[in-house]
Motif scaffolding. Structure first.
Motif, PDB file in Angstrom:
ATOM      1  N   ILE A  84       8.537 -22.354   5.731  1.00  0.00           N
ATOM      2  CA  ILE A  84       7.412 -22.064   4.845  1.00  0.00           C
ATOM      3  C   ILE A  84       7.140 -20.564   4.784  1.00  0.00           C
ATOM      4  CG2 ILE A  84       4.897 -22.290   4.674  1.00  0.00           C
ATOM      5  CD1 ILE A  84       5.193 -25.179   5.277  1.00  0.00           C
ATOM      6  N   ALA A  85       7.188 -19.923   5.956  1.00  0.00           N
ATOM      7  CA  ALA A  85       6.943 -18.483   5.994  1.00  0.00           C
ATOM      8  C   ALA A  85       8.040 -17.732   5.242  1.00  0.00           C
ATOM      9  CB  ALA A  85       6.865 -18.006   7.440  1.00  0.00           C
ATOM     10  N   LEU A 124       0.418 -21.112   5.279  1.00  0.00           N
ATOM     11  CA  LEU A 124       0.961 -19.794   5.584  1.00  0.00           C
ATOM     12  C   LEU A 124      -0.083 -18.953   6.315  1.00  0.00           C
ATOM     13  CD1 LEU A 124       3.312 -17.739   5.154  1.00  0.00           C
ATOM     14  CD2 LEU A 124       2.038 -16.956   3.160  1.00  0.00           C
ATOM     15  N   GLY A 125      -1.321 -19.050   5.844  1.00  0.00           N
ATOM     16  CA  GLY A 125      -2.407 -18.327   6.506  1.00  0.00           C
ATOM     17  C   GLY A 125      -2.585 -18.797   7.944  1.00  0.00           C
ATOM     18  N   ARG A 167      -7.509  -9.911   3.661  1.00  0.00           N
ATOM     19  CA  ARG A 167      -7.591  -9.348   2.327  1.00  0.00           C
ATOM     20  C   ARG A 167      -7.317 -10.419   1.282  1.00  0.00           C
ATOM     21  NH1 ARG A 167      -3.515  -4.681  -0.018  1.00  0.00           N
ATOM     22  NH2 ARG A 167      -4.693  -4.257  -1.906  1.00  0.00           N
ATOM     23  N   SER A 168      -8.085 -10.385   0.212  1.00  0.00           N
ATOM     24  CA  SER A 168      -7.688 -11.195  -0.939  1.00  0.00           C
ATOM     25  C   SER A 168      -7.368 -10.242  -2.080  1.00  0.00           C
ATOM     26  CB  SER A 168      -8.785 -12.184  -1.320  1.00  0.00           C
ATOM     27  OG  SER A 168      -9.777 -11.576  -2.089  1.00  0.00           O
ATOM     28  N   PHE A 169      -6.319 -10.579  -2.805  1.00  0.00           N
ATOM     29  CA  PHE A 169      -5.776  -9.649  -3.791  1.00  0.00           C
ATOM     30  C   PHE A 169      -6.459  -9.773  -5.150  1.00  0.00           C
ATOM     31  CE2 PHE A 169      -2.450  -9.878  -0.691  1.00  0.00           C
ATOM     32  CZ  PHE A 169      -1.893  -8.618  -0.689  1.00  0.00           C
ATOM     33  N   ARG A 198       0.334 -16.634  14.665  1.00  0.00           N
ATOM     34  CA  ARG A 198       1.281 -15.550  14.973  1.00  0.00           C
ATOM     35  C   ARG A 198       2.648 -16.042  15.394  1.00  0.00           C
ATOM     36  NH1 ARG A 198      -2.125 -10.950  18.188  1.00  0.00           N
ATOM     37  NH2 ARG A 198      -4.014 -11.144  16.963  1.00  0.00           N
ATOM     38  N   ALA A 208      -4.051  -7.032   9.961  1.00  0.00           N
ATOM     39  CA  ALA A 208      -4.292  -8.459   9.709  1.00  0.00           C
ATOM     40  C   ALA A 208      -4.438  -9.195  11.043  1.00  0.00           C
ATOM     41  CB  ALA A 208      -3.154  -9.054   8.895  1.00  0.00           C
ATOM     42  N   GLN A 209      -3.561  -8.857  11.983  1.00  0.00           N
ATOM     43  CA  GLN A 209      -3.627  -9.532  13.284  1.00  0.00           C
ATOM     44  C   GLN A 209      -4.897  -9.168  14.035  1.00  0.00           C
ATOM     45  OE1 GLN A 209       0.026  -8.854  15.393  1.00  0.00           O
ATOM     46  NE2 GLN A 209       1.161 -10.306  14.106  1.00  0.00           N
ATOM     47  N   LEU A 221      -0.457 -20.191   9.747  1.00  0.00           N
ATOM     48  CA  LEU A 221       0.740 -19.774  10.475  1.00  0.00           C
ATOM     49  C   LEU A 221       0.613 -18.323  10.926  1.00  0.00           C
ATOM     50  CD1 LEU A 221       3.179 -21.514  10.919  1.00  0.00           C
ATOM     51  CD2 LEU A 221       4.213 -20.510   8.911  1.00  0.00           C
ATOM     52  N   GLY A 222       0.064 -17.502  10.030  1.00  0.00           N
ATOM     53  CA  GLY A 222      -0.166 -16.105  10.360  1.00  0.00           C
ATOM     54  C   GLY A 222      -1.150 -15.984  11.503  1.00  0.00           C
ATOM     55  N   ILE A 276      -6.987 -18.687   1.760  1.00  0.00           N
ATOM     56  CA  ILE A 276      -5.974 -18.178   2.698  1.00  0.00           C
ATOM     57  C   ILE A 276      -6.616 -17.186   3.666  1.00  0.00           C
ATOM     58  CG2 ILE A 276      -3.813 -16.891   2.935  1.00  0.00           C
ATOM     59  CD1 ILE A 276      -2.989 -17.994   0.207  1.00  0.00           C
ATOM     60  N   ARG A 292       1.849 -10.911   0.506  1.00  0.00           N
ATOM     61  CA  ARG A 292       0.952 -11.936   1.044  1.00  0.00           C
ATOM     62  C   ARG A 292       1.309 -12.238   2.499  1.00  0.00           C
ATOM     63  NH1 ARG A 292      -3.458 -13.397   1.371  1.00  0.00           N
ATOM     64  NH2 ARG A 292      -3.757 -13.694  -0.870  1.00  0.00           N
ATOM     65  N   GLU A 344       2.630 -10.379   4.611  1.00  0.00           N
ATOM     66  CA  GLU A 344       2.217  -9.267   5.460  1.00  0.00           C
ATOM     67  C   GLU A 344       0.712  -9.304   5.728  1.00  0.00           C
ATOM     68  OE1 GLU A 344       4.271  -4.939   5.814  1.00  0.00           O
ATOM     69  OE2 GLU A 344       4.540  -6.185   4.044  1.00  0.00           O
ATOM     70  N   THR A 345      -0.075  -9.681   4.709  1.00  0.00           N
ATOM     71  CA  THR A 345      -1.527  -9.687   4.906  1.00  0.00           C
ATOM     72  C   THR A 345      -1.995 -10.853   5.762  1.00  0.00           C
ATOM     73  OG1 THR A 345      -1.698 -10.682   2.728  1.00  0.00           O
ATOM     74  CG2 THR A 345      -2.377  -8.392   2.914  1.00  0.00           C
ATOM     75  N   VAL A 346      -1.137 -11.828   6.037  1.00  0.00           N
ATOM     76  CA  VAL A 346      -1.544 -12.818   7.035  1.00  0.00           C
ATOM     77  C   VAL A 346      -0.995 -12.443   8.411  1.00  0.00           C
ATOM     78  CG1 VAL A 346      -1.770 -14.693   5.354  1.00  0.00           C
ATOM     79  CG2 VAL A 346       0.352 -14.449   6.653  1.00  0.00           C
ATOM     80  N   GLY A 347      -0.404 -11.259   8.505  1.00  0.00           N
ATOM     81  CA  GLY A 347      -0.002 -10.746   9.817  1.00  0.00           C
ATOM     82  C   GLY A 347       1.424 -11.075  10.223  1.00  0.00           C
ATOM     83  N   LEU A 348       2.245 -11.552   9.267  1.00  0.00           N
ATOM     84  CA  LEU A 348       3.636 -11.846   9.607  1.00  0.00           C
ATOM     85  C   LEU A 348       4.537 -10.771   9.015  1.00  0.00           C
ATOM     86  CD1 LEU A 348       3.661 -15.678   8.870  1.00  0.00           C
ATOM     87  CD2 LEU A 348       3.355 -14.562  11.071  1.00  0.00           C
ATOM     88  N   LEU A 372      -7.491 -17.277   8.457  1.00  0.00           N
ATOM     89  CA  LEU A 372      -7.238 -16.268   9.489  1.00  0.00           C
ATOM     90  C   LEU A 372      -8.419 -16.096  10.448  1.00  0.00           C
ATOM     91  CD1 LEU A 372      -5.618 -13.611   7.136  1.00  0.00           C
ATOM     92  CD2 LEU A 372      -4.413 -15.087   8.733  1.00  0.00           C
ATOM     93  N   VAL A 396      -0.104  -3.006   7.716  1.00  0.00           N
ATOM     94  CA  VAL A 396      -0.874  -4.123   7.167  1.00  0.00           C
ATOM     95  C   VAL A 396      -0.912  -5.276   8.173  1.00  0.00           C
ATOM     96  CG1 VAL A 396      -0.922  -5.836   5.328  1.00  0.00           C
ATOM     97  CG2 VAL A 396      -0.211  -3.505   4.824  1.00  0.00           C
ATOM     98  N   ARG A 397       0.248  -5.532   8.788  1.00  0.00           N
ATOM     99  CA  ARG A 397       0.344  -6.658   9.728  1.00  0.00           C
ATOM    100  C   ARG A 397      -0.549  -6.460  10.941  1.00  0.00           C
ATOM    101  NH1 ARG A 397       5.438  -5.494   8.796  1.00  0.00           N
ATOM    102  NH2 ARG A 397       5.782  -4.563  10.823  1.00  0.00           N
TER     103      ARG A 397
END
Lengths: 249, 327
Positions: free
Chosen positions: B199-200, A103-104, A84-86, A110, A78-79, A106-107, A161, B210, B212-216, A165, A74-75
């Motif tokens: 926060i993460a 959080l988004g 995805r929205s749930f 990376r 995503a990267q 932040l993702g 969110i 969630r 995981e779906t933002v890539g962390l 990304l 999944v990661r």
């Protein structure tokens, strides 16, 4: 065909005797909304999970941006830009709306390995998060706890969110569910514009929204795609009407 | 409802005023009690990083407490017997220097945290509790059978280790060291909660899917939290051993793990000063009720029961209500 962003080939998944996905082959092209409809239990969510990587298919492949991502997590996906929205809101309920959006961001950056500087002091992250909230119309609620949001607002935050990304493709599982008439209208016009940014694979129960938005529709019944086509084709398809849409449409 | 910030200031005030009063009135025992409270608080602040932020219910934090304790014990033992710790491949001798002992305790705890974390984080829920408990027991029985360092009897260190510029045998000096370390760790913790990592991690506790779906990677975030948590508890263990000038397998026991967790729960899981309040209340009860009856744990149990049933945010939650956002 290099305008294909996301595609599945022969995707198959069994849970015991139940085949949740049977040989699903479809694709998502640049600038389009490809809707997946089907009755409850047709395997829509299982399909989405395989596309996003949280369920591994028994057979078949998933290609994203020309790359075979079937074995990726999944990661990784995503990267690579798959957002995805749930269906059932997966939000950090104890945190604020802004923190959820952060959080988004932040993702996307990376890099969560920053331990001492406050996240809210990081202009770039906060800007990115606020911009996304603004676009889904949640700016006024940024300081609320996610648990205080209405069901519809949670759906909006889910999409928000995903926006942080800056993805290459969206996979949305029922973004309209529980939005109400006005909310649905707003979300519909929002998604309508969003497809220019990145194509959307849309699972949705709201037929009005699907017919208004979709460039193409695939109908999933018992894990099988029984038809793919434009709105008109699907509406006209006698088999689909019989299996799913009913006579009144 | 009182603002949490004010309550925290009051608690910190207690940790400053009581020892000063005790120093003026020449009551060294009170200072030693406060030192004990500060060290327990530090151990629990450590656990709170894993438990409160990461949602990792570790019933094996005595492992780190004990590793810290034995870091001190082993280094000091070799220094006091003038024997080398090892001769091959390089000569390492013992040490009576606190900073060196602390660094050693932190490094050893981090290594243990990494190994235990990697294995334990494959599980969650009740299995995580059990596997951390199992690791704790492994260390417990290992220390019992390690006769080179006292086995079941433990190790006595005759003179408290030294810190440059201070006379650590004077209670107020040692207290100052401990409270300074506690404050430093609390400050780091307060920054950690608000940081991107915080926060993460917070989200990884609530909705790993969630994150995981933002890539962390939620497991990696939790592993980092578990290691940090272990190092803080390990540091507390080194201080505790030095306070008693004695280290024994009891530090590794599951009762110790349980007590550290009780501190956190009494004060408030996930609240910055929760573990501090918990440790303070524990030491106070231990002192007063312990003087009345050997079975004072019954009253501690009643308090714990009351807090778990009626005040879900621990004592801090009962006084200040739910934690505020963005503060």
């Amino acid at each position: 065909m290099n305008n294909i962003v996301l595609s599945t080939k022969g995707l198959t998944k069994h849970f015991g005797a139940l085949s949740a996905s049977k040989n699903i082959t479809l694709d998502l092209r640049v600038g389009e909304i490809h809707a997946i409809i089907g009755p409850n239990g047709a395997g829509k969510s299982t399909f989405i999970s395989q596309v996003c990587g949280s369920i591994k298919p028994d057979n078949g492949t998933v290609h994203f941006l020309g790359r075979d991502v079937t074995q990726e997590t999944v990661r990784d996906r995503a990267q690579a830009g798959l957002a995805r929205s749930f269906q059932i809101s997966a939000l950090a309920m104890e945190d604020s709306v802004l923190q959820n959006a952060l959080l988004g961001a932040l993702g996307a950056s990376r890099n969560p390995w920053r331990f001492l500087s406050p996240a809210l002091g990081n202009k770039m992250l906060v800007e990115q998060a606020k911009h996304a909230l603004d676009r889904v119309g949640l700016s006024d609620h940024a300081n609320k706890r996610a648990s205080e949001l209405s069901h519809g607002q949670r759906r909006q935050l889910e999409v928000g969110i995903a926006l942080t990304l800056s993805p290459k493709a969206f996979v949305m599982d029922e973004p309209m569910a529980g939005l109400g008439f006005e909310g649905s209208m707003k979300m519909t016009s929002f998604l309508n514009r969003l497809r220019q940014e990145a194509p959307i694979l849309l699972v949705e129960h709201d037929m009005e929204a699907v017919f208004a938005l979709a460039d193409r529709i695939s109908v999933l019944v018992y894990g099988e795609v029984i038809a793919t086509g434009t709105v008109e084709e699907i509406r006209a398809d006698p088999y689909v009407r019989d299996a799913y849409l009913g006579e009144e449409l | 409802m009182m603002r949490e910030y004010y309550l925290n200031t009051i608690i910190l005030g207690i940790f400053i005023i009581i020892p000063i009063w005790a120093f003026i009135m020449d009551e060294p025992f009170t200072i030693t009690l406060m030192t004990r409270a500060a060290i327990f608080a530090l151990a629990a602040v450590g656990l709170n990083i894993a438990l409160g932020l990461g949602g990792l219910v570790s019933l094996g934090h005595a492992t780190f407490f004990g590793i810290g304790g034995y870091s001190m014990g082993i280094l000091a033992y070799h220094a006091q017997t003038f024997t080398p710790l090892m001769e091959w491949p390089i000569l390492v001798s013992g040490s009576k220097l606190m900073p060196l002992i602390w660094i050693n305790a932190v490094i050893m705890s981090a290594v243990a945290g990494l190994l235990i974390g990697i294995l334990s984080l494959r599980t969650s829920g009740v299995y995580f509790i059990m596997i951390t408990l199992a690791f704790g027991q492994m260390f417990f029985f290992f220390s019992i059978s390690w006769s080179a360092y006292g086995g079941e009897d433990g190790l006595s260190i005759y003179i408290r280790n030294s810190f440059p510029g201070l006379n650590t045998l004077v209670p107020i000096h040692y207290y100052t060291l401990c409270i300074t370390l506690l404050c430093a760790v609390l400050w780091i913790n307060s920054r950690l909660i608000k940081s991107p990592f915080g926060i993460a991690l917070n989200a990884a506790r609530q909705v790993p899917a969630r994150v995981e779906t933002v890539g962390l990677n939620p497991v990696r975030l939790k592993l980092a939290a578990f290691i940090m948590s272990g190092t803080v508890t390990g540091l507390a263990g080194a201080l505790f051993a030095d306070l008693n000038r004695f280290v024994s397998p009891t530090m590794f026991s599951w009762q110790t793990s349980g007590e550290i967790m009780v501190f956190v729960i009494i004060g408030g899981v996930g609240r910055l000063f929760g573990p501090v309040v918990g440790a303070l209340v524990f030491v106070a009860l231990e002192h007063w009720l312990g003087g009345l009856s050997d079975f004072w744990h019954i009253y501690l149990g009643l308090l714990l029961l009351g807090i778990v049933l009626f005040g879900r945010g621990g004592l801090i939650g009962m006084i200040c209500g739910e934690a505020r956002l963005h503060e």
